[in-house]
Design a protein around this motif. Structure first.
Motif, mmCIF file in Angstrom:
data_model
loop_
_atom_site.group_PDB
_atom_site.id
_atom_site.type_symbol
_atom_site.label_atom_id
_atom_site.label_comp_id
_atom_site.label_asym_id
_atom_site.label_seq_id
_atom_site.Cartn_x
_atom_site.Cartn_y
_atom_site.Cartn_z
ATOM 1 N N GLY A 179 -9.140 5.315 -8.514
ATOM 2 C CA GLY A 179 -10.343 4.483 -8.459
ATOM 3 C C GLY A 179 -10.113 3.090 -7.900
ATOM 4 O O GLY A 179 -10.938 2.198 -8.091
ATOM 5 N N HIS B 66 0.838 -1.206 0.000
ATOM 6 C CA HIS B 66 0.000 0.000 0.000
ATOM 7 C C HIS B 66 0.872 1.255 0.000
ATOM 8 O O HIS B 66 1.871 1.308 0.714
ATOM 9 N N THR C 289 -9.002 0.653 -4.362
ATOM 10 C CA THR C 289 -9.042 0.665 -2.897
ATOM 11 C C THR C 289 -8.129 -0.450 -2.395
ATOM 12 O O THR C 289 -7.674 -1.291 -3.187
ATOM 13 N N GLY D 246 -3.363 5.202 -3.073
ATOM 14 C CA GLY D 246 -4.622 5.938 -3.062
ATOM 15 C C GLY D 246 -4.602 7.101 -2.099
ATOM 16 O O GLY D 246 -3.726 7.229 -1.247
ATOM 17 N N ASP E 33 -8.473 -3.966 -3.723
ATOM 18 C CA ASP E 33 -8.043 -4.344 -5.081
ATOM 19 C C ASP E 33 -6.618 -4.891 -5.135
ATOM 20 O O ASP E 33 -6.088 -5.124 -6.215
ATOM 21 N N ARG F 115 -8.157 9.076 -1.065
ATOM 22 C CA ARG F 115 -9.371 8.953 -0.236
ATOM 23 C C ARG F 115 -9.546 7.582 0.406
ATOM 24 O O ARG F 115 -9.857 7.471 1.584
ATOM 25 N N ALA F 116 -9.373 6.533 -0.393
ATOM 26 C CA ALA F 116 -9.654 5.186 0.115
ATOM 27 C C ALA F 116 -8.646 4.748 1.172
ATOM 28 O O ALA F 116 -8.877 3.772 1.884
ATOM 29 N N PHE F 117 -7.533 5.453 1.279
ATOM 30 C CA PHE F 117 -6.461 5.042 2.193
ATOM 31 C C PHE F 117 -6.312 5.979 3.398
ATOM 32 O O PHE F 117 -5.653 5.641 4.360
ATOM 33 N N TRP F 118 -6.880 7.172 3.278
ATOM 34 C CA TRP F 118 -6.665 8.191 4.305
ATOM 35 C C TRP F 118 -7.562 7.912 5.506
ATOM 36 O O TRP F 118 -8.765 7.733 5.350
ATOM 37 N N GLU G 17 -10.002 8.763 8.002
ATOM 38 C CA GLU G 17 -10.890 9.926 8.209
ATOM 39 C C GLU G 17 -10.951 10.283 9.690
ATOM 40 O O GLU G 17 -11.076 9.398 10.527
ATOM 41 N N THR H 204 -11.839 8.734 -11.517
ATOM 42 C CA THR H 204 -11.663 9.225 -10.140
ATOM 43 C C THR H 204 -12.321 10.586 -9.962
ATOM 44 O O THR H 204 -12.489 11.337 -10.921
#
Length: 313
Positions: free
Chosen positions: A287, A131, A289, A306, A292, A308-311, A313, A257
């Motif tokens: 696009g 990642h 995550t 990535g 994938d 968004r998918a990795f940050w 929140e 994306t």
């Protein structure tokens, strides 16, 4: 000249150390260290060849293995295709069946060993995680640093500090703090002009596609001990990344994306085609995550990157 197909293994022990074997002095590239393996026979499946070779060389049988990287390399006297798999579990106790010396080394120590030239991308792939986290835009300095701390706690080991809208002075200040947070835990990749390199000796550098096009003719801008990456979108950029001697790339966008809605997605089939002839580790971006990652391995990538998918929140 026919390309010799070789199956090789990055074998990880439960402590994360990697097993190396020393090549016999009288063999091609003799006396150098290597990742164990051997020739794939005609009409033999790669995994079958790998299991056979590891049994013959080390007395072990792999029980969990996945594709890691494929490397095509031309020596003056032979051409090879190294089909490298990561073996994360096996039965038996590894020993040099043919009397060859073995060594268990930490991923960080791999750079201290001398390998055949074709192995350089394998060493990079063995050291890199699956990642690659890229920081989102529009956050304040404290929000960025808080998110990085959370990401490190969740096990992120490679991250890029990306803040295109930030003033240079502010970015540089946050880079200093981010490097402090990452020390001993993760590799931080910075972005920006190469004039900054000397100010951040512990950081790797991630080049934009524009920097890659402008600078690739000059070759690698700093020594091998330091990570160099680049953003790629086309076959031409992959060729420039090879010319420049980068350690890894991001290839994007795989799918549509939110960040770049105007960019034409490559799609999985084209990604597989582009990576077919590319010898360095590649992270797929756009696009995708964390879910994938196995699909990314199947098309020849190191893993997924990535925002968004990795940050956290």
């Amino acid at each position: 000249m026919k390309r010799i197909h070789v199956a090789a293994a990055v074998i990880r022990g439960v402590d994360g150390q990697i097993l190396l074997a020393k090549r016999p002095e009288d063999k091609h590239q003799g006396g150098l260290w290597e990742f164990p393996g051997g020739k794939v026979e005609a009409s033999e499946a790669v995994q079958t060849a790998l299991a056979r070779e590891l049994d013959e060389e080390l007395g072990i049988r792999p029980t969990a293995a996945r594709p890691l990287i494929q490397v095509r390399h031309d020596y003056p006297d032979k051409q090879v295709l190294l089909d490298v798999w990561e073996v994360s579990a096996f039965t038996g106790e590894p020993h040099g069946v043919e009397g060859q010396p073995l060594a268990w080394v930490s991923p960080r120590q791999l750079g201290d060993y001398e390998f055949p030239a074709a192995n350089r991308p394998i060493v990079a792939a063995a050291r890199l995680p699956e990642h690659y986290l890229i920081t989102p835009e529009g956050l304040s300095g404290p929000e960025l640093l808080r998110g990085i701390q959370t990401a490190l706690k969740s096990g992120i080991r490679l991250l890029q500090l990306r803040a295109p809208a930030m003033f240079d002075a502010q970015y540089r200040d946050i880079a200093v703090d981010a490097l402090g947070l990452c020390a001993g835990k993760a590799q931080l990749m910075l972005k920006g002009p190469l004039e900054w390199l000397g100010d951040f000796p512990a950081a790797g550098w991630h080049l934009t596609a524009q920097q890659l096009r402008d600078l690739s003719a000059g070759g690698r801008p700093f020594p091998l001990q330091r990570w160099l990456a680049a953003s790629c979108h086309t076959a031409q950029e992959l060729a420039l990344a090879t010319q420049m001697g980068v350690d890894f790339i991001t290839l994007s966008p795989v799918q549509a994306t939110q960040t770049h809605p105007e960019a034409q997605p490559l799609g999985w089939a084209q990604v597989a085609e582009l990576l077919q002839g590319f010898n360095q580790p590649a992270y797929l971006l756009g696009g995708v995550t964390p879910a994938d990652v196995e699909r990314a391995w199947a098309v020849g990538a190191q893993g997924v990157a990535g925002i968004r998918a990795f940050w956290p929140e």
